[in-house]
Design a protein around this motif. Structure first.
Motif, short mmCIF file in Angstrom:
data_model
loop_
_atom_site.label_atom_id
_atom_site.label_comp_id
_atom_site.label_asym_id
_atom_site.label_seq_id
_atom_site.Cartn_x
_atom_site.Cartn_y
_atom_site.Cartn_z
N HIS A 304 0.84 -1.14 0.09
CA HIS A 304 0.04 -0.07 -0.17
C HIS A 304 1.03 1.29 0.10
O HIS A 304 1.90 1.12 0.36
CB HIS A 304 -0.90 -0.05 1.24
CG HIS A 304 -0.30 -0.59 2.41
ND1 HIS A 304 -0.82 -1.40 3.26
CD2 HIS A 304 0.91 0.18 3.13
CE1 HIS A 304 0.00 -1.56 4.38
NE2 HIS A 304 0.86 -0.45 4.28
N GLY A 305 0.34 2.45 -0.26
CA GLY A 305 0.84 3.69 -0.31
C GLY A 305 1.05 4.42 1.04
O GLY A 305 0.03 4.48 1.90
N ALA A 306 2.19 4.55 1.45
CA ALA A 306 2.21 5.44 2.76
C ALA A 306 3.02 6.56 2.78
O ALA A 306 4.09 6.70 1.89
CB ALA A 306 3.15 4.67 3.77
N CYS A 307 3.06 7.33 3.80
CA CYS A 307 3.74 8.65 3.75
C CYS A 307 4.39 8.86 5.21
O CYS A 307 3.48 8.37 6.29
CB CYS A 307 3.02 9.86 3.56
SG CYS A 307 2.34 9.99 1.88
N ASP A 333 1.94 1.55 -6.72
CA ASP A 333 3.24 1.64 -7.40
C ASP A 333 3.65 3.09 -7.91
O ASP A 333 2.70 3.79 -8.27
CB ASP A 333 3.80 0.39 -8.53
CG ASP A 333 5.00 -0.03 -8.66
OD1 ASP A 333 5.83 0.78 -7.96
OD2 ASP A 333 5.24 -0.78 -9.45
N GLU A 334 5.00 3.38 -8.29
CA GLU A 334 5.48 4.45 -9.16
C GLU A 334 4.86 5.76 -8.51
O GLU A 334 4.35 6.64 -9.10
CB GLU A 334 4.91 4.52 -10.41
CG GLU A 334 5.55 3.27 -11.28
CD GLU A 334 6.97 3.45 -11.43
OE1 GLU A 334 7.74 4.37 -11.28
OE2 GLU A 334 7.56 2.17 -11.50
N PRO A 347 -2.18 25.27 1.10
CA PRO A 347 -0.99 24.50 1.05
C PRO A 347 -1.40 23.06 0.79
O PRO A 347 -2.10 22.40 1.59
CB PRO A 347 -0.41 24.70 2.44
CG PRO A 347 -0.74 25.89 2.70
CD PRO A 347 -2.09 26.24 2.07
N THR A 348 -1.16 22.47 -0.14
CA THR A 348 -1.54 21.17 -1.00
C THR A 348 -0.69 20.32 -1.52
O THR A 348 0.16 20.84 -2.39
CB THR A 348 -2.95 21.34 -1.74
OG1 THR A 348 -3.98 21.96 -1.07
CG2 THR A 348 -3.55 19.96 -2.21
N LEU A 349 -0.55 19.06 -1.27
CA LEU A 349 0.30 18.18 -2.03
C LEU A 349 -0.77 17.39 -3.00
O LEU A 349 -1.62 16.88 -2.91
CB LEU A 349 0.77 16.92 -1.12
CG LEU A 349 1.87 17.42 -0.03
CD1 LEU A 349 2.34 16.11 0.96
CD2 LEU A 349 3.31 17.72 -0.79
N MET A 350 0.02 17.08 -4.20
CA MET A 350 -0.58 16.47 -5.20
C MET A 350 0.56 15.28 -5.59
O MET A 350 1.66 15.17 -5.74
CB MET A 350 -0.55 17.33 -6.55
CG MET A 350 -1.02 16.47 -7.82
SD MET A 350 -1.21 17.72 -9.28
CE MET A 350 -1.89 16.46 -10.54
N LEU A 351 -0.17 13.97 -5.48
CA LEU A 351 0.74 12.87 -5.30
C LEU A 351 -0.26 11.89 -6.36
O LEU A 351 -1.40 11.59 -6.61
CB LEU A 351 0.54 12.14 -3.92
CG LEU A 351 1.38 11.04 -3.77
CD1 LEU A 351 1.65 10.64 -2.27
CD2 LEU A 351 0.78 9.53 -4.12
N CYS A 352 0.61 11.48 -7.25
CA CYS A 352 0.09 10.39 -8.42
C CYS A 352 0.84 9.21 -8.22
O CYS A 352 2.04 8.99 -7.69
CB CYS A 352 0.70 11.09 -9.66
SG CYS A 352 0.02 12.66 -10.09
N TYR A 353 0.27 8.11 -8.83
CA TYR A 353 0.68 6.59 -8.48
C TYR A 353 -0.18 5.83 -9.41
O TYR A 353 -1.09 5.96 -10.43
CB TYR A 353 0.26 6.27 -7.05
CG TYR A 353 -1.25 6.41 -6.74
CD1 TYR A 353 -1.98 5.12 -6.85
CD2 TYR A 353 -1.80 7.73 -6.16
CE1 TYR A 353 -3.30 5.13 -6.61
CE2 TYR A 353 -3.24 7.45 -6.10
CZ TYR A 353 -3.88 6.20 -6.23
OH TYR A 353 -5.38 6.15 -5.86
N VAL A 354 0.48 4.50 -9.42
CA VAL A 354 -0.15 3.65 -10.28
C VAL A 354 -1.03 2.68 -9.45
O VAL A 354 -0.50 2.31 -8.25
CB VAL A 354 1.03 2.59 -10.86
CG1 VAL A 354 0.47 1.38 -11.38
CG2 VAL A 354 1.53 3.52 -12.01
N ASP A 355 -2.33 2.45 -9.59
CA ASP A 355 -3.13 1.82 -8.79
C ASP A 355 -3.13 0.48 -9.33
O ASP A 355 -3.65 -0.18 -10.29
CB ASP A 355 -4.60 2.22 -8.99
CG ASP A 355 -5.55 1.38 -8.16
OD1 ASP A 355 -5.27 0.39 -7.41
OD2 ASP A 355 -6.74 1.94 -7.90
N ASP A 395 2.98 3.31 -16.20
CA ASP A 395 4.27 3.22 -15.43
C ASP A 395 5.11 4.24 -15.34
O ASP A 395 5.05 5.21 -16.33
CB ASP A 395 5.05 1.88 -16.04
CG ASP A 395 6.26 1.22 -15.16
OD1 ASP A 395 6.09 1.75 -14.01
OD2 ASP A 395 6.74 0.37 -15.29
N GLU A 396 6.24 4.21 -14.64
CA GLU A 396 7.32 5.45 -14.62
C GLU A 396 6.83 6.91 -14.64
O GLU A 396 7.08 7.75 -15.66
CB GLU A 396 8.26 5.11 -15.95
CG GLU A 396 9.05 3.98 -15.81
CD GLU A 396 10.12 3.80 -15.11
OE1 GLU A 396 10.48 4.89 -14.75
OE2 GLU A 396 10.52 2.45 -14.69
#
Length: 430
Positions: A304-307, A333-334, A347-355, A395-396
């Motif tokens: 899973h995705g963590a911070c 992933d990614e 103030p905001t984070l934008m986070l992108c990923y592969v589901d 990917d990538e």
């Protein structure tokens, strides 16, 4: 029906209570962030199979400049990659135009790029076909007025003679000027330990200092670097400790270390654990002067995705982690992220990923509103719902700001045929 027997006053009270509860639940789940996202059509920067995409601004401090995109061209075979670059212009109508591509070696993989100035770039890669083989090489490139990279092959040199992998590079800046760089890599001849070397430029020619190992254990994957200024950096990666588990294997941890550059040498702090299992696809975002968000794939189970929140103490060269949380409870992933421009958004984070949880492993992005801590912004407590930017295999992922502060540029490997694509994500406040 039963509800008709309830007096109107109680129906009204119940409805008001239910709506209030629903709004509180939305706040707790992070779905009330007032941002949404739309994505342009995809523009192909490479029409053949692509891997190991790296996208950077030609001028890192100016998001209005062209984008340099480097990647492994695997058009003929994934076992015979060659390192290639071309540049992209971001047009006012959200379209993108690309220069012709140019290879800087006939074989090589996992390229990286660092802009030396607005026209020169240091391009590195692993000179070989297979993982675990090939030395580390680099060459100086110049971007012509049409955006086409040209290479001075007389500047080609070796920075690591041993078989290496996971090579990554970070520039060391001071007052907006490049002061030097650090290159790190995994050395397969030494039980895959991570090693780093400082570098500098003399009249445009790179030179390298002494190599130092990050740790005495073995390393696996996930190497990522972030610069803290002209002489400090943080390296994070998966580290194999000597502690033996019940299955007889050593335990793998997610760790970070601070590195201090002093002339030709690097000294490193002791590893600090931020995750009790292997990690991969680490990405950083600066939240404050000494505070960073570190997000990653937690491979200790579901992937899973963590911070986690990283606090840096330059006076003692120490690192401290806190506030670990999940941004996605299903496999990802990614990961990659940026902090949105504060003059345009809260103030905001934008986070992108592969589901990875979906059948096609699609590309998604979400937003996290930074929490307010006593000493400044800190890690988001809640995240928005995900927004789809690519509905086929992805990917990538690379995520870059554009001149228009409400638009972000995504470059990635697109589809089952793995073509190289970019798209523009428009962010709207609702």
């Amino acid at each position: 029906m039963i509800y008709l027997k309830i007096p109107l006053m109680f129906q009204t009270l119940f409805l008001a209570w239910f709506l209030c509860f629903a709004m509180l639940a939305e706040v707790a789940m992070g779905v009330t962030l007032n941002l949404t996202m739309s994505v342009s059509q995809h523009y192909q920067f490479h029409t053949h199979a692509t891997d190991s995409v790296v996208a950077i601004h030609v001028n890192d401090s100016d998001p209005s400049t062209d984008i340099l995109i480097c990647y492994s061209d695997i058009a003929y075979s994934s076992s015979r990659p060659k390192p290639v670059c071309n540049s992209a212009k971001f047009m006012s109508d959200n379209s993108m135009a690309f220069s012709e591509s140019s290879a800087f070696d006939s074989k090589g993989r996992d390229p990286f790029a660092l802009m030396i100035n607005e026209s020169q770039v240091l391009l590195g890669y692993t000179h070989g076909y297979d993982s675990g083989s090939g030395d580390g090489k680099a060459v100086i490139g110049t971007i012509d007025p049409f955006g086409v990279p040209k290479y001075d092959f007389e500047t080609r040199h070796i920075f690591n003679t041993m078989p290496n992998d996971q090579t990554t590079l970070v520039g060391m800046h001071y007052n907006g000027k490049l002061e030097g760089f650090v290159v790190c890599y995994s050395k397969h001849s030494d039980n895959s330990v991570m090693a780093c070397r400082p570098g500098n430029f003399t009249n445009g020619t790179p030179s390298y200092g002494n190599e130092n190992f990050l740790s005495s254990g073995y390393s696996t994957n996930g190497l990522a670097l972030i610069s803290l200024g002209r002489d400090r950096f943080v390296a994070c990666y998966s580290f194999g400790s000597s502690d033996v588990q019940s299955n007889g294997h050593g335990k793998t941890l997610g760790v970070c270390q601070m590195g201090l550059v002093n002339g030709q040498n690097i000294t490193v702090s002791k590893p600090v654990v931020f995750n009790n299992a292997s990690v991969d696809k680490i990405t950083f975002a600066k939240l404050g002067t000494y505070r960073y968000a570190v997000c990653y794939v937690d491979e200790g189970g579901t992937g899973h995705g963590a911070c986690s929140q990283l606090e840096v103490d330059n006076s003692t060269s120490s690192l401290r982690f806190s506030n670990r949380q999940l941004f996605m409870k299903t496999p990802v992933d990614e990961t990659t992220m940026v902090l949105l421009d504060s003059s345009r958004f809260a103030p905001t984070l934008m986070l992108c990923y592969v589901d990875v949880h979906t059948r096609w492993q699609v590309g998604k992005c979400l937003f996290g509103s930074l929490s307010k801590c006593a000493d400044g912004p800190c890690l988001p407590a809640t995240w928005s719902r995900p927004f789809l930017f690519n509905n086929v295999t992805t990917d990538e992922i690379n995520l870059l700001p554009s001149k228009d502060k409400s638009k972000m540029i995504l470059c990635f490997v697109d589809g089952l045929d793995a073509k190289g694509s970019c798209a523009v994500a428009s962010i709207v406040t609702i």
